[in-house]
Enzyme design. Structure first.
Site, PDB file in Angstrom:
ATOM      1  CE  LYS A 167      18.337  61.590  22.047  1.00 61.28           C
ATOM      2  NZ  LYS A 167      19.450  62.416  22.598  1.00 61.28           N
ATOM      3  CD  GLU A 200       6.428  73.405  24.753  1.00 66.18           C
ATOM      4  OE1 GLU A 200       6.848  74.572  24.818  1.00 66.18           O
ATOM      5  OE2 GLU A 200       5.236  73.114  24.873  1.00 66.18           O
ATOM      6  CB  CYS A 208      13.444  77.827  26.306  1.00 66.32           C
ATOM      7  SG  CYS A 208      12.322  77.160  27.532  1.00 66.32           S
ATOM      8  CD  GLU A 251      17.222  79.867  22.970  1.00 65.43           C
ATOM      9  OE1 GLU A 251      17.608  79.061  22.098  1.00 65.43           O
ATOM     10  OE2 GLU A 251      16.276  79.622  23.736  1.00 65.43           O
TER      11      GLU A 251
END
Ligand code: NAP
Length: 481
Positions: A176, A252, A286, A383
């Site tokens: 997906k 992750e 990331c 982040e």
């Protein structure tokens, strides 16, 4: 073929519309123009894909590793052959500069090549038994149907990093992709089809909002493994949902990477590492440096050089020559970055450059350097996911390590020093899954990628990556004469 844009789901070896016939738009973040409309799936579609993968598992899990390796190798060759087409598509879907997209094709393909080889090396063990009438064998068996839910920031490599080891192990998959980047995923499916993977082994189901399809993938009895790359918030939700059927999971998730510059560092090398680590994909990775933690004796010098280098970065449509910074993925991302910068400046940070949107278009943000950032500011604990460098000051090594580790995240960390004793000491002290010493780009197929703490669990790539898709099966052969 990847030259033709595929917009339908790929289920059981067939291209098909969503059961309800719905579609959703995929826009180019640089121009905001519509690229294509793609099948918008619901429970029915994803259940069909899971059933197809489940049925295919019965034969795929028994194919010889040599056959799986051959198909993976063919897929690898086709991906490489279509580098420019795939890179162009990726740049249009997610905005990253074309050169970076080409880099991602090579990086993504490298997982397929690596795991084509690893398919042949799924060895077991014979354990010395306590008594002579027994033989204790350990086999490695494919887990079963695997679901892969992937993000938009690496539309190709996050799929191959999961699917190549799964397919090599003998698992079947349902992917997906993110709402923003389904076309790259479908192009990969077209190449997998061309490579000759049998129907049902590799399936792609697209959807406008991940929630419903994600719920089915994480709760369905027939799915034995869920591998997710994305935000920590969604990862936690999927972990909860996966608990009901006790799935194997790989997560992750997000990061908050520190980048420490000691005063004994080669400053020019640190600047080059900082640029590579911070501004790749416009700061939307990331493992991007999120906090520059700089020793006070070199702070001003580092800030000045970083400002000069940052101002030299060319902003624009990633398909144009010489562009280093493309758009952010959408308006919400620009809004989030603008707000973080605004609050930081309100709280005392100083903007050396940037700190505003860019004239190239609504989704562009100027590469920015902020000094006098403190660890307590929201920008230091969030982040950022944008082209913003934040500089925090420190005096002692222990203080730098404390600041670096004071986060719930533990994905990547970087530090620059020329002192070999410090290299060992600091690498040991940093609570992170991946550490770059005098290196700003550390991802490679050859080494395990993954995080600690709330950055996730499990490792991708390397000799360890295939274990995520294998079960250990112990067989005790008794009564031996
Ligand atoms: P995201 O919002 O978590 O989305 C990731 C995927 O999850 C997409 O396919 C998304 O589908 C789907 N999704 C969203 N909400 C869901 C839900 N409630 N249930 C099930 N699926 C759901 O993350 P993103 O914004 O795409 O990606 C950026 C994040 O990924 C950052 O935090 C970044 O650090 C992280 N990341 C981590 C790594 C790593 O290796 N550790 C690598 C790359 C990115 P829709 O798009 O359809 O909503």
């Amino acid at each position: 073929m990847a030259e033709r844009l595929h917009t339908q789901n790929y289920i059981n070896g067939e291209w098909c519309d969503a059961a309800l016939g719905a579609v959703f738009p995929v826009d180019n973040p640089a121009t905001k123009e519509l690229i294509e409309e793609v099948a918008d799936s619901t429970t029915t579609d994803v259940e069909r894909a899971i059933d197809a993968a489940y049925d295919a598992f019965a034969f795929w899990s028994t194919t010889s590793p040599i056959e799986r390796a051959r198909l993976l190798h063919r897929w690898f060759c086709l991906i490489v052959e279509h580098t420019d087409v795939l890179a162009n598509l990726m740049t249009r879907e997610c905005g990253k500069p074309f050169v970076e997209s080409k880099g991602e094709v090579a990086y993504g393909a490298s997982f397929v090549e690596w795991f084509a080889e690893e398919a042949k090396r799924i060895y077991g063990d014979i354990i010395p038994a306590a008594t002579p009438d027994r033989q204790l064998l350990v086999h490695k068996a494919p887990i079963g149907v695997c679901a892969a839910i992937t993000p938009w920031n690496f539309p190709l490599a996050m799929i191959t990093r999961k699917c190549a080891p799964a397919l090599a192990a003998g698992c079947t998959v349902v992917v997906k992709p993110a709402e923003g980047t389904p076309l790259t995923a479908l192009a990969l499916a077209a190449l997998a089809e061309q490579a000759g993977f049998p129907a049902g082994v590799f399936n792609v189901v697209c959807a406008a909002h991940g929630v419903e399809v994600g719920r089915v993938l994480s709760t369905h009895e027939k799915v034995r493994k869920l591998s997710f790359t994305g935000s920590t918030a969604v990862g936690k939700q999927l972990l909860k949902q996966s608990a009901e059927t006790v799935k194997r999971v790989s997560m992750e998730l997000g990061g908050n990477a520190p980048f420490i510059v000691f005063d004994d560092a080669d400053l020019e090398q640190a600047i080059q590492g900082a640029l590579a680590s911070k501004y790749r994909n416009s700061g939307q990775t990331c493992v991007c440096a999120n906090r520059f933690i700089v020793q006070d004796t070199v702070y001003e010098q580092f800030a000045e050089r970083l400002k000069e280098a940052t101002e030299a970065l060319k902003v624009g449509n990633g398909l144009d020559a010489g562009i280093a910074i493309g758009p952010l993925i959408n308006g919400a991302a620009v809004g989030k970055v603008s707000e973080l910068v605004r609050c930081a400046i309100n709280d005392g940070a100083r903007a050396l450059c940037g700190a505003q949107t860019h004239s190239a278009g609504d989704n562009f943000y100027m590469p920015t350097v902020l000094t006098e950032v403190s660890p307590s500011m929201a920008i230091a604990s969030t982040e950022i996911f944008g082209p913003v460098s934040t500089l925090i000051r420190f005096t002692e090594e222990a203080e730098a390590i404390h600041i670096a580790n004071a986060t719930p995240f533990g994905l990547a960390a970087y530090f620059y020093t020329e002192d070999r004793h410090r290299m060992w000491r600091v690498a040991d002290a940093l609570d992170y899954g991946m550490i770059g010493v005098n290196e700003g780009i550390i991802s490679t197929t050859l080494a395990p990628f993954g995080g600690q703490k709330q950055s996730g669990m499990g490792r991708e790539g390397s000799m360890y990556g295939i274990d995520e898709y294998l079960e250990l099966k112990y067989v005790c052969m008794g009564g031996m004469k």
